[in-house]
Design an enzyme around this catalytic site. Structure first.
Site, PDB file in Angstrom:
ATOM      1  N   SER A 235       0.826  -1.137  -0.229  1.00 37.04           N
ATOM      2  CA  SER A 235       0.014  -0.099   0.006  1.00 37.04           C
ATOM      3  C   SER A 235       0.860   1.300  -0.149  1.00 37.04           C
ATOM      4  O   SER A 235       0.648   2.118  -0.816  1.00 37.04           O
ATOM      5  CB  SER A 235      -0.930  -0.019   1.233  1.00 37.04           C
ATOM      6  OG  SER A 235      -1.730  -1.172   1.159  1.00 37.04           O
TER       7      SER A 235
ATOM      8  N   ARG B 131       1.586   4.337  -3.046  1.00 37.47           N
ATOM      9  CA  ARG B 131       1.199   5.791  -2.677  1.00 37.47           C
ATOM     10  C   ARG B 131       2.672   6.612  -2.773  1.00 37.47           C
ATOM     11  O   ARG B 131       2.577   7.808  -3.418  1.00 37.47           O
ATOM     12  CB  ARG B 131       0.535   5.909  -1.338  1.00 37.47           C
ATOM     13  CG  ARG B 131      -0.937   5.331  -1.342  1.00 37.47           C
ATOM     14  CD  ARG B 131      -1.455   4.896   0.096  1.00 37.47           C
ATOM     15  NE  ARG B 131      -2.610   4.520   0.003  1.00 37.47           N
ATOM     16  CZ  ARG B 131      -3.446   3.424  -0.447  1.00 37.47           C
ATOM     17  NH1 ARG B 131      -2.309   2.318  -0.748  1.00 37.47           N
ATOM     18  NH2 ARG B 131      -4.464   3.138  -0.160  1.00 37.47           N
TER      19      ARG B 131
ATOM     20  N   GLY C  22      -5.567  -4.303  -8.828  1.00 36.23           N
ATOM     21  CA  GLY C  22      -6.541  -3.536  -8.280  1.00 36.23           C
ATOM     22  C   GLY C  22      -6.169  -2.237  -7.579  1.00 36.23           C
ATOM     23  O   GLY C  22      -6.946  -1.287  -7.754  1.00 36.23           O
TER      24      GLY C  22
ATOM     25  N   ARG D 236     -12.816  -7.851 -12.030  1.00 41.38           N
ATOM     26  CA  ARG D 236     -13.212  -7.191 -10.584  1.00 41.38           C
ATOM     27  C   ARG D 236     -13.884  -5.730 -10.881  1.00 41.38           C
ATOM     28  O   ARG D 236     -13.808  -5.052 -11.754  1.00 41.38           O
ATOM     29  CB  ARG D 236     -11.811  -6.780 -10.128  1.00 41.38           C
ATOM     30  CG  ARG D 236     -10.927  -7.986  -9.597  1.00 41.38           C
ATOM     31  CD  ARG D 236      -9.638  -7.948  -8.931  1.00 41.38           C
ATOM     32  NE  ARG D 236      -9.979  -7.322  -7.759  1.00 41.38           N
ATOM     33  CZ  ARG D 236      -8.951  -6.980  -6.973  1.00 41.38           C
ATOM     34  NH1 ARG D 236      -7.751  -6.944  -7.307  1.00 41.38           N
ATOM     35  NH2 ARG D 236      -8.885  -6.391  -5.654  1.00 41.38           N
TER      36      ARG D 236
ATOM     37  N   ASP E 122      -6.916  -8.213   3.967  1.00 43.56           N
ATOM     38  CA  ASP E 122      -5.972  -9.131   3.225  1.00 43.56           C
ATOM     39  C   ASP E 122      -5.290 -10.298   3.534  1.00 43.56           C
ATOM     40  O   ASP E 122      -4.973 -11.381   3.048  1.00 43.56           O
ATOM     41  CB  ASP E 122      -4.857  -8.321   2.422  1.00 43.56           C
ATOM     42  CG  ASP E 122      -5.333  -7.340   1.490  1.00 43.56           C
ATOM     43  OD1 ASP E 122      -6.373  -7.802   0.759  1.00 43.56           O
ATOM     44  OD2 ASP E 122      -4.780  -6.425   1.368  1.00 43.56           O
TER      45      ASP E 122
ATOM     46  N   LYS F 126     -12.209  -9.410  -4.457  1.00 50.78           N
ATOM     47  CA  LYS F 126     -10.703  -9.306  -4.425  1.00 50.78           C
ATOM     48  C   LYS F 126     -10.165  -9.788  -5.630  1.00 50.78           C
ATOM     49  O   LYS F 126     -10.958 -10.263  -6.730  1.00 50.78           O
ATOM     50  CB  LYS F 126     -10.036  -9.969  -2.975  1.00 50.78           C
ATOM     51  CG  LYS F 126     -10.595  -9.203  -1.989  1.00 50.78           C
ATOM     52  CD  LYS F 126      -9.457  -7.948  -1.850  1.00 50.78           C
ATOM     53  CE  LYS F 126      -9.581  -7.090  -0.762  1.00 50.78           C
ATOM     54  NZ  LYS F 126      -8.534  -5.705  -0.672  1.00 50.78           N
TER      55      LYS F 126
END
Length: 450
Positions: free
Chosen positions: A30, A34, A102, A130, A332, A359
């Site tokens: 994550s 970013r 995703g 998805r 997750d 997911k």
């Protein structure tokens, strides 16, 4: 971006001797996504150490390059990103290939939504199933336009083309489902939108976007109300300043050696430099409630994120019925938590997991099918699963397990194989490269696989 070969790579994992040693896991996925995106929107050079070099993050890097950022990697693994500034993204010349990611797809849709450019997103077979409506719906309200492929229940899927709006309309949005991806997409869109973007989050989700936006100099405020609702406001037309970022180890990746060490008798494993952000630490809390011995040492803060080393000692686990409100803090990690439950004493009931159905695969159905295949008694619920534990007896084993191109399914059943009587065969280990390319070498370091 790394491409899979077309040939599946099956592998059988068998009962392991006691695991021991100290390991590190790849950088947080994550935070890696970013850090690339926000560095690309800063003016000047940002430096990132510890970036996860899995396929999902490399897809984000390629997309940011396609929109004007200069991104290079030193031989020692340090990444350098020269940004274009908020509002400075360029029209990509070709479609953005998201592979299996995703996160890349939904966050980049947010970034592009407030820029005057058109982008087409493509992805692999798994990503192309998805649903994207949860992001396209709020982003449409700011003026972005989407043309996608019709999915199940009229839900838009990839391939998808979007046209951003400039100037975009600031959005005041209450999240209908707990989703860090939707929240982050709206906040990223708000960076280049005049006025104030406001996101109301009734159930808190991972807050890496808020922490990192503040770190880059965005005017962002988080207010927590008496009932726990978080109200996030962002002042648009931001000017982001370049940063030096050290990415902590991914708690979602640490989950696999952590559960393996708890289950394999006689094991003691240290997992160094793990991110311990409270919005991500649900699995540690859950495993401790089940009776797991997990000690945090050398706790510290790196780049605004709490980090520590975990000492994990094999433990007899008991069944559990966690509060459904915990789901966002370990969404997750549920697949490998199901493996822990399968080896525990008694019954475990997991609810509030609707998010798992959208997911990389339908993780409830895929895990239930795989658990049955290795001799575990399970009942699939609409929003979860009931698992009857073995009480610490080796799981029968079997397979091949259908992973449905889902990296976390593959790694979860690899862990199950380490406490199985006849071994567990995974149909395809290739998807593991999306998030944890060093997974097999790590198990070898601990003595789990030959």
């Amino acid at each position: 971006m790394t491409q899979h070969s077309d040939t599946p790579t099956p592998r059988t994992f068998t009962a392991a001797p006691a695991l021991s040693g100290s390991v590190t896991v790849p950088g947080d996925k994550s935070i890696s996504h970013r850090s690339l995106m926000l560095s690309a929107l800063a003016i000047g050079e940002s430096r990132v150490e510890g970036l996860l070099e899995g396929e999902d993050v490399l897809a984000t890097a390629e997309a940011m390059r396609a929109m004007g950022a200069t991104i290079t990697r030193d031989d020692d693994g340090v990444w350098h990103i020269h940004g274009v500034g908020v509002g400075g993204l360029l029209q990509p010349e070709t479609a953005l290939d998201m592979g299996n990611s995703g996160t890349s797809t939904r966050l980049l849709m947010g970034l592009i939504a407030s820029h005057d450019l058109t982008a087409t997103f493509t992805g692999d077979a798994s990503l192309s199933k998805r649903p994207m409506a949860r992001v396209t719906e709020p982003l449409s309200r700011i003026g972005a336009r989407f043309t996608g492929s019709p999915g199940a229940n009229g839900n838009m899927t990839l391939p998808l083309t979007m046209k951003g709006a400039c100037p975009a309309v600031p959005l005041d949005y209450t999240l209908p489902v707990a989703s860090a991806q939707v929240k982050s997409a709206i906040l990223l869109a708000g960076l280049n939108t005049p006025g104030i973007t406001r996101v109301v989050e009734p159930i808190p989700t991972r807050d890496h976007s808020e922490r990192m936006l503040k770190g880059f100099g965005a005017d962002l405020n988080v207010e927590v109300q008496a009932d726990g609702t978080r109200v996030i406001t962002l002042v648009g037309e931001a000017e982001l300043k370049p940063q030096n970022i050290v990415v902590p180890g991914d708690p979602s990746s640490a989950a696999f050696p952590m559960v393996a060490a708890l289950l394999v008798p006689g094991s003691q494993v240290t997992i160094a430099n793990v991110g311990l952000n409270g919005t991500r630490a649900g699995l540690i809390d859950l495993l401790r409630e089940m009776g797991g011995s997990i000690e945090v040492v050398n706790a510290r803060e790196v780049g605004g994120e709490p980090v520590g080393d975990l000492i994990v000692t094999a433990s007899a686990l008991n069944g559990v019925e966690p509060d459904p409100a915990r789901a966002p803090s370990m969404i997750d990690e549920y697949p490998v938590a199901f493996i822990a439950a399968a080896f525990a004493e008694g019954r475990s009931v997991f609810r509030g997991l609707e998010e798992l159905r959208v997911k990389e695969s339908d993780r409830i159905a895929t895990m239930a099918q795989g658990l049955r295949a290795i001799g575990v008694t399970v009942e699939e619920l609409e929003d979860g699963i009931v698992i009857e534990g073995s009480g610490g007896k080796l799981l029968p084993g079997g397979g091949p397990i259908a992973t449905k191109l889902d990296h976390r399914i593959a790694m979860s059943f690899a862990v199950a194989g380490l406490v199985s009587e006849h071994g567990v065969t995974i149909d395809d280990m290739r998807p593991v490269a999306t998030s944890f390319p060093t997974f097999l070498p790590l198990l070898q370091t601990l003595g789990a696989v030959a």
